[in-house]
Design an enzyme around this catalytic site. Sequence first.
Site, PDB file in Angstrom:
ATOM      1  N   SER A  16       0.719  -1.180   0.027  1.00 49.00           N
ATOM      2  CA  SER A  16       0.069  -0.066  -0.140  1.00 49.00           C
ATOM      3  C   SER A  16       0.945   1.164  -0.044  1.00 49.00           C
ATOM      4  O   SER A  16       1.910   1.293   0.506  1.00 49.00           O
ATOM      5  CB  SER A  16      -0.872  -0.009   1.192  1.00 49.00           C
ATOM      6  N   GLU A  23     -10.147   2.840   3.925  1.00 48.68           N
ATOM      7  CA  GLU A  23      -9.704   3.991   3.275  1.00 48.68           C
ATOM      8  C   GLU A  23     -10.788   4.809   2.659  1.00 48.68           C
ATOM      9  O   GLU A  23     -11.109   5.931   2.508  1.00 48.68           O
ATOM     10  CB  GLU A  23      -8.888   3.812   2.338  1.00 48.68           C
ATOM     11  N   HIS A  30      -7.984  -2.756   4.217  1.00 45.16           N
ATOM     12  CA  HIS A  30      -7.314  -1.414   4.401  1.00 45.16           C
ATOM     13  C   HIS A  30      -7.925  -0.357   3.436  1.00 45.16           C
ATOM     14  O   HIS A  30      -8.166   0.620   3.768  1.00 45.16           O
ATOM     15  CB  HIS A  30      -5.786  -1.442   4.247  1.00 45.16           C
ATOM     16  N   ASN A  31      -8.007  -1.050   2.267  1.00 48.73           N
ATOM     17  CA  ASN A  31      -8.751  -0.083   1.135  1.00 48.73           C
ATOM     18  C   ASN A  31     -10.104   0.408   1.607  1.00 48.73           C
ATOM     19  O   ASN A  31     -10.688   1.273   1.330  1.00 48.73           O
ATOM     20  CB  ASN A  31      -8.591  -0.923  -0.136  1.00 48.73           C
ATOM     21  N   LYS A  75      -5.046  -5.974   2.968  1.00 47.39           N
ATOM     22  CA  LYS A  75      -4.836  -5.055   2.337  1.00 47.39           C
ATOM     23  C   LYS A  75      -6.250  -4.628   1.840  1.00 47.39           C
ATOM     24  O   LYS A  75      -6.759  -3.272   1.455  1.00 47.39           O
ATOM     25  CB  LYS A  75      -3.814  -5.263   0.922  1.00 47.39           C
TER      26      LYS A  75
END
Length: 479
Positions: free
Chosen positions: A128, A189, A185-186, A182
Site C-alpha cells: 500500500s 480508506e 485497508h482499502n 490489504k
Amino acid sequence: ATANIGVVGLAVMGSNLARNLASREGNTVAVYNRTYARTEELITEHPEAGFVASESIDDFVASLTKPRTAIIMVQAGKGTDAVIEQLVERFEPGDIIVDGGNANFHDTIEREKRIAPTGIHFVGTGISGGEEGALKGPSIMPGGSEESYETLGPILESIAAVAEGEPCVTHVGTDGAGHFVKMIHNGIEYADMQLIAEAYDLLRTVGGLEPAAIADVFTEWNKGYLESYLIEITAEVLRQVDAETGKPFVDIVLDQAGSKGTGVWTVQNALDLGVPVGGIAEAVFARAVSSKPAQREAVQKVVTSRPDVQKVDSSFADDVSKALYASKVVAYAQGFDAIIAGAEKYGWNINKDKIAKIWRGGCIIRAQFLNRIADAYDENPDIATLLEAPYFADAVAEGEAAWRRVVSTAALSGVPIPGFGAALSYYDSLAVPRLPAALVQGQRDFFGAHTYKRVDKEGTFHTLWSGDRTEIETEGSSH
Ligand code: NDP
C-alpha cells in the site's frame, strides 16, 4: 547468479519498488519485464541502482541467488497468472514467488494451493502507498508461509516505511491473509475519505465557509486528534485554485467519484462473513450514487424546493470535527471486525495490534490514530469491538452530543451524510438495550415459520399464526 532479489513487471509500481530495493544496502536487484523496452528505460534512467537486467525470463531466473526470490508487480489477474506459470516452471523447492499486485485474496488462496505441491513458496503480499510508497517506503502486508518470511522478512523490512522506528511490515498470516488485510485497508480508506468529504460539505453548505477557509480548518485539525495523511492532503486539495478559471479546484471537478474495486470487494466479503461494515459500505455506495447522473438529474427535476440550511454558530466546526472523529472510530472498528471474522473463517492467526502498527506509515490511512488502535488490541486482544476499549469509549462519549447535533443539523438542512449517519446508527444499534429485531423475528415467524427464541427461557419456538395462535416449541433454529 548475483542478485538476492528480483522484480518482474516494470511499470510504475514495479520500477519504483525495484529502485527502492536497490537503494538499500546489501541488495542486488534483478529486473525483468515482458516488453524489454521498459527494462531498458529503467536501467538507462537509473544506472545508480546497479540493476541486473535480463531480456529473457530464463536469464532472469539464472541471475537470482538461491533461495531465489522474485516479486511480481504486473497487472492483477491474467498477467499475474502468466508470470507465475513462467516462474513455477523454472524455480525449485524453497524458492519464493511474491505477488505484490492488488490480487483478490480468493485468487491468492487458490494460487497458493496450486503451487504448494511444487515446494515453491507463494506469498501474496499487499503493498500500500501507491507509486510514492513503492519508491520511498510502502506499508507491506505479506501472507504465505512462516518459513518464507524468514528469507523475505528482512528484505521487505529494508524497504518498508518506518513508523516510530519500526518497519511497516509484518507476516500477516498464511496464504491470502496479506491480500485480505490489504483489501480491508482499502475499505477503511474509502470510509475515511467519505467521512472527510462529508465534513467538508457540512462546513461549506451549513457553515458557509469557502474551500480555502475549510483548508485552514483541516490544517488546524491535522495538529490534533484527527491528524492523518488524508486530512493533510484534503487541505491541499481544497487550497488548490484552478489556473484556467481562477475558481477553487474542487469546484471545477466533476462530482462523480470513481473506484477500482477493492472497496467493493471489502463489502462483498463482509456480506459473506456477516460482518456489519455500514460505514465502509455507505462510502462505496456514495461513490456509486455520485456516478448516477441520470437518477440525480431526474430527482433534481421533480424537487421543487430544498430545506433551509440550519443556522449554526462558531462552535459548528468543532462539532463537525467531533462527529468526524466518532464516525471514523466506528469505520475502523468495523474494518477490524471484518479482519477478525476473516481470520476466523480462513484460519489466519492475525495479530491486530501489529496490523494497526504497520498502517502507521507508508499507506494512505497512515495516522497517529492507529497507535490508539494498536494500544487497545495490545491491552486486550479479545475485546468484542474497538468501541469498548476505554480510550475509544471515552472519545466517542465525549463527542457524542456533537455527533448527534451534526447528524440532525445535516438532516434538517438536506445535506447528505451517508457516512456520519450510518456510523451513528451503528453505534446506537450497539448501545440500546433492545432492538426492533424482535419484531423482525415475529414477522419472519409469521410468514415463513422461521421460529424465534424467547428472552425468558431456553428453546426455539413458533406461533401457529394461521391457526389458533398458540405457541409451540420446535427443533428448528431461529436464525
Ligand atoms: P499495471 O497494472 O499497469 O501492469 C503493467 C505491467 O504488467 C507491465 O509491466 C506489463 O508488461 C505487465 N503485464 C501485463 N500483462 C502481462 C502478461 N500477460 N505477462 C507478463 N507481463 C504482463 O502496472 P502497475 O505498475 O500500475 O501495477 C502493478 C501492480 O500493482 C498491479 O497489480 C496493480 O493493481 C498494483 N498497484 C498497486 C498500487 C498500490 O498502491 N498498491 C497502485 C497501483 C497499482 P508489459 O510492459 O510487457 O506490457
